[in-house]
Motif scaffolding. Structure first.
Motif, PDB file in Angstrom:
ATOM      1  N   PHE A  89       0.807  -1.218   0.000  1.00 44.57           N
ATOM      2  CA  PHE A  89       0.000   0.000   0.000  1.00 44.57           C
ATOM      3  C   PHE A  89       0.842   1.270   0.000  1.00 44.57           C
ATOM      4  O   PHE A  89       0.335   2.349  -0.253  1.00 44.57           O
ATOM      5  CB  PHE A  89      -0.925   0.013   1.221  1.00 44.57           C
ATOM      6  N   GLY A  90       2.117   1.152   0.285  1.00 46.83           N
ATOM      7  CA  GLY A  90       2.996   2.318   0.347  1.00 46.83           C
ATOM      8  C   GLY A  90       3.065   2.886   1.757  1.00 46.83           C
ATOM      9  O   GLY A  90       2.049   2.998   2.447  1.00 46.83           O
ATOM     10  N   GLU A  91       4.254   3.257   2.177  1.00 49.47           N
ATOM     11  CA  GLU A  91       4.436   3.778   3.534  1.00 49.47           C
ATOM     12  C   GLU A  91       4.185   5.281   3.615  1.00 49.47           C
ATOM     13  O   GLU A  91       3.763   5.788   4.653  1.00 49.47           O
ATOM     14  CB  GLU A  91       5.852   3.461   4.029  1.00 49.47           C
ATOM     15  N   SER A  92       4.452   6.011   2.548  1.00 53.29           N
ATOM     16  CA  SER A  92       4.231   7.459   2.569  1.00 53.29           C
ATOM     17  C   SER A  92       2.749   7.755   2.523  1.00 53.29           C
ATOM     18  O   SER A  92       1.977   7.077   1.827  1.00 53.29           O
ATOM     19  CB  SER A  92       4.937   8.121   1.384  1.00 53.29           C
ATOM     20  N   THR A  93       2.309   8.762   3.252  1.00 58.05           N
ATOM     21  CA  THR A  93       0.886   9.073   3.323  1.00 58.05           C
ATOM     22  C   THR A  93       0.700  10.514   3.778  1.00 58.05           C
ATOM     23  O   THR A  93       1.667  11.231   4.044  1.00 58.05           O
ATOM     24  CB  THR A  93       0.173   8.113   4.301  1.00 58.05           C
ATOM     25  N   ILE A  94      -0.546  10.941   3.857  1.00 62.39           N
ATOM     26  CA  ILE A  94      -0.926  12.241   4.398  1.00 62.39           C
ATOM     27  C   ILE A  94      -2.050  12.014   5.394  1.00 62.39           C
ATOM     28  O   ILE A  94      -2.703  10.972   5.400  1.00 62.39           O
ATOM     29  CB  ILE A  94      -1.386  13.221   3.293  1.00 62.39           C
ATOM     30  N   THR A  95      -2.294  12.986   6.249  1.00 62.35           N
ATOM     31  CA  THR A  95      -3.309  12.818   7.290  1.00 62.35           C
ATOM     32  C   THR A  95      -4.724  12.725   6.704  1.00 62.35           C
ATOM     33  O   THR A  95      -5.615  12.154   7.315  1.00 62.35           O
ATOM     34  CB  THR A  95      -3.245  13.972   8.298  1.00 62.35           C
ATOM     35  N   SER A  96      -4.930  13.297   5.521  1.00 60.75           N
ATOM     36  CA  SER A  96      -6.262  13.285   4.912  1.00 60.75           C
ATOM     37  C   SER A  96      -6.450  12.131   3.926  1.00 60.75           C
ATOM     38  O   SER A  96      -7.420  12.118   3.176  1.00 60.75           O
ATOM     39  CB  SER A  96      -6.524  14.614   4.192  1.00 60.75           C
ATOM     40  N   ALA A  97      -5.522  11.178   3.924  1.00 53.28           N
ATOM     41  CA  ALA A  97      -5.620  10.050   2.991  1.00 53.28           C
ATOM     42  C   ALA A  97      -6.863   9.225   3.273  1.00 53.28           C
ATOM     43  O   ALA A  97      -7.256   9.022   4.426  1.00 53.28           O
ATOM     44  CB  ALA A  97      -4.373   9.171   3.111  1.00 53.28           C
ATOM     45  N   LYS A  98      -7.508   8.763   2.204  1.00 50.68           N
ATOM     46  CA  LYS A  98      -8.686   7.915   2.325  1.00 50.68           C
ATOM     47  C   LYS A  98      -8.289   6.547   2.866  1.00 50.68           C
ATOM     48  O   LYS A  98      -7.115   6.162   2.851  1.00 50.68           O
ATOM     49  CB  LYS A  98      -9.377   7.751   0.970  1.00 50.68           C
TER      50      LYS A  98
ATOM     51  N   LYS B 214      10.064  12.197  10.584  1.00 56.04           N
ATOM     52  CA  LYS B 214      10.969  13.359  10.467  1.00 56.04           C
ATOM     53  C   LYS B 214      11.176  13.781   9.019  1.00 56.04           C
ATOM     54  O   LYS B 214      11.154  14.970   8.702  1.00 56.04           O
ATOM     55  CB  LYS B 214      12.324  13.021  11.109  1.00 56.04           C
ATOM     56  N   GLU B 215      11.381  12.828   8.123  1.00 56.65           N
ATOM     57  CA  GLU B 215      11.709  13.161   6.742  1.00 56.65           C
ATOM     58  C   GLU B 215      10.485  13.311   5.850  1.00 56.65           C
ATOM     59  O   GLU B 215      10.428  14.209   5.009  1.00 56.65           O
ATOM     60  CB  GLU B 215      12.634  12.082   6.159  1.00 56.65           C
ATOM     61  N   HIS B 216       9.508  12.456   6.003  1.00 56.98           N
ATOM     62  CA  HIS B 216       8.377  12.414   5.080  1.00 56.98           C
ATOM     63  C   HIS B 216       7.111  13.084   5.623  1.00 56.98           C
ATOM     64  O   HIS B 216       6.080  13.046   4.955  1.00 56.98           O
ATOM     65  CB  HIS B 216       8.071  10.955   4.712  1.00 56.98           C
ATOM     66  N   GLY B 217       7.186  13.661   6.770  1.00 51.03           N
ATOM     67  CA  GLY B 217       5.998  14.289   7.350  1.00 51.03           C
ATOM     68  C   GLY B 217       5.142  13.272   8.077  1.00 51.03           C
ATOM     69  O   GLY B 217       5.010  13.291   9.290  1.00 51.03           O
ATOM     70  N   TYR B 218       4.549  12.368   7.307  1.00 49.79           N
ATOM     71  CA  TYR B 218       3.763  11.277   7.894  1.00 49.79           C
ATOM     72  C   TYR B 218       4.101   9.983   7.177  1.00 49.79           C
ATOM     73  O   TYR B 218       4.435   9.976   5.989  1.00 49.79           O
ATOM     74  CB  TYR B 218       2.264  11.554   7.785  1.00 49.79           C
ATOM     75  N   LYS B 219       4.002   8.904   7.925  1.00 52.15           N
ATOM     76  CA  LYS B 219       4.369   7.600   7.383  1.00 52.15           C
ATOM     77  C   LYS B 219       3.437   6.537   7.931  1.00 52.15           C
ATOM     78  O   LYS B 219       3.013   6.594   9.083  1.00 52.15           O
ATOM     79  CB  LYS B 219       5.821   7.267   7.764  1.00 52.15           C
ATOM     80  N   ARG B 220       3.091   5.576   7.065  1.00 55.58           N
ATOM     81  CA  ARG B 220       2.304   4.439   7.515  1.00 55.58           C
ATOM     82  C   ARG B 220       3.233   3.366   8.081  1.00 55.58           C
ATOM     83  O   ARG B 220       4.182   2.941   7.433  1.00 55.58           O
ATOM     84  CB  ARG B 220       1.512   3.823   6.359  1.00 55.58           C
ATOM     85  N   ASN B 221       2.911   2.911   9.271  1.00 51.56           N
ATOM     86  CA  ASN B 221       3.608   1.782   9.868  1.00 51.56           C
ATOM     87  C   ASN B 221       2.641   0.603   9.928  1.00 51.56           C
ATOM     88  O   ASN B 221       1.472   0.760  10.311  1.00 51.56           O
ATOM     89  CB  ASN B 221       4.117   2.130  11.265  1.00 51.56           C
ATOM     90  N   PHE B 222       3.125  -0.556   9.536  1.00 51.94           N
ATOM     91  CA  PHE B 222       2.273  -1.736   9.455  1.00 51.94           C
ATOM     92  C   PHE B 222       2.657  -2.749  10.526  1.00 51.94           C
ATOM     93  O   PHE B 222       3.855  -2.988  10.770  1.00 51.94           O
ATOM     94  CB  PHE B 222       2.392  -2.384   8.072  1.00 51.94           C
ATOM     95  N   TYR B 223       1.622  -3.333  11.144  1.00 53.49           N
ATOM     96  CA  TYR B 223       1.826  -4.325  12.191  1.00 53.49           C
ATOM     97  C   TYR B 223       0.888  -5.501  11.943  1.00 53.49           C
ATOM     98  O   TYR B 223      -0.283  -5.301  11.620  1.00 53.49           O
ATOM     99  CB  TYR B 223       1.524  -3.745  13.576  1.00 53.49           C
ATOM    100  N   GLN B 224       1.424  -6.704  12.081  1.00 52.22           N
ATOM    101  CA  GLN B 224       0.577  -7.895  11.981  1.00 52.22           C
ATOM    102  C   GLN B 224       0.003  -8.187  13.361  1.00 52.22           C
ATOM    103  O   GLN B 224       0.746  -8.446  14.309  1.00 52.22           O
ATOM    104  CB  GLN B 224       1.403  -9.091  11.488  1.00 52.22           C
ATOM    105  N   LEU B 225      -1.307  -8.120  13.506  1.00 56.52           N
ATOM    106  CA  LEU B 225      -1.937  -8.316  14.803  1.00 56.52           C
ATOM    107  C   LEU B 225      -2.065  -9.803  15.114  1.00 56.52           C
ATOM    108  O   LEU B 225      -2.509 -10.599  14.274  1.00 56.52           O
ATOM    109  CB  LEU B 225      -3.316  -7.662  14.836  1.00 56.52           C
ATOM    110  N   GLN B 226      -1.698 -10.145  16.330  1.00 53.81           N
ATOM    111  CA  GLN B 226      -1.847 -11.516  16.792  1.00 53.81           C
ATOM    112  C   GLN B 226      -3.288 -11.725  17.262  1.00 53.81           C
ATOM    113  O   GLN B 226      -3.804 -10.956  18.059  1.00 53.81           O
ATOM    114  CB  GLN B 226      -0.868 -11.809  17.934  1.00 53.81           C
TER     115      GLN B 226
END
Length: 305
Positions: A10-19, A196-208
């Motif tokens: 899905f891509g790690e870079s994002t914005i706060t208003s992303a759908k 810090k560099e990209h403003g906002y970033k998506r972090n992904f976690y696999q939920l147990q």
């Protein structure tokens, strides 16, 4: 410590208003630019859309096609399709009916081409009709034969007391009467966080999950993610959870005995769809004869704790 997983595509870079990444119907919320188009793309689109939209498009195409050829027949002259010329409206209606008979290769015999030009036009239309109905027949077969998962998800994901701590839960149900064989569930959490560099970033976690697969599913299945120290949500308070910018990406797979193959269903929840301190009500009960009765309308019913 919660462990991040690699970007699932899905891509790690994002914005706060992303759908949201995945829509409620399981489709990806992506706009395609300069993508390849053609018959195969059209076929895939027409196989996936709803039955209502499919029949609307078929009827619209049928009506437009006959309107075009009716205009041609009127231009040639309705006397060349064995019709006595009258007013424009009557001529056009007669030409429309003749066009309908030609495109379906039906022909009642009352109207027929009587000139070379009207014969050529009607022959071309008959060929178009044969190809069109062959294409529609293939679409109908594709729509009926394409395996589709019959899974219904609860409207909300809930946050509640569980054992000695807290847990997130959502529920799913088979929307048909057959049994899901060996259903499996996978939940990935995508959280938008400052970077810090990209403003906002998506972090992904696999939920147990407390249990990520079962043998079969005749009623409902409540999936539970216990919020313990290893959970990526452990560091957030109840108030902070409500304001998180994130999404639960869910994929459920199971073996469908009707299609004789494995099928899947995608779904997602955002933190805006998170209900606090409620529990799911039972969606099934036993009747007087001892049968288990599953109420599909109760898939999302909750009660306050």
């Amino acid at each position: 410590m919660a462990k991040k997983v690699k970007d699932p595509g899905f891509g790690e870079s994002t914005i706060t208003s992303a759908k949201r990444i995945v829509n409620k119907d399981g489709s990806f919320n992506i706009k395609h630019l300069h993508g390849k188009t053609g018959i195969s793309a059209l076929y895939a689109y027409l196989v996936d859309i709803s039955w209502t939209r499919f029949f609307f498009l078929v009827l619209s195409a049928y009506f437009v096609l006959n309107m075009v050829f009716a205009t041609i027949y009127v231009s040639i002259g309705v006397e060349f399709i064995s019709v006595e010329p009258q007013s424009f409206l009557v001529d056009f209606v007669n030409a429309f009916f003749f066009s309908s008979q030609t495109v379906t290769t039906l022909g009642y015999g009352a109207m027929a081409p009587t000139s070379l030009l009207s014969g050529i036009v009607s022959s071309c239309q008959a060929l178009i009709g044969l190809l069109s109905f062959s294409f529609i027949t293939g679409l109908l077969y594709g729509r009926f034969s394409k395996p589709k998962a019959s899974i219904e998800f609860s409207d909300n994901i809930i946050y509640r007391d569980f054992k000695e701590g807290k847990a997130l839960m959502f529920r799913l149900m088979n929307s048909k009467t057959d049994v899901m064989i060996n259903p499996k569930a996978s939940v990935t959490l995508a959280i938008t966080e400052p970077h810090k560099e990209h403003g906002y970033k998506r972090n992904f976690y696999q939920l147990q999950l407390e249990r990520d697969h079962i043998t079969y599913l005749p009623t409902t299945w409540t999936l539970v993610h216990e919020i313990i120290e290893e959970s990526p949500l452990y560091k957030f308070s109840k108030e902070e959870l409500k304001n998180l910018n994130g999404e639960f990406l869910i994929m459920v797979t199971y073996y469908d005995e009707a299609f004789n193959e494995e099928v899947y269903k995608l779904h997602s929840y955002t933190f805006e769809e998170l209900l606090m301190d409620v529990a799911f009500e039972k969606a099934f009960y036993f009747d007087e004869d001892g049968y288990t009765v599953l109420d599909h309308h109760k898939i999302s019913h909750t009660r306050k704790l």
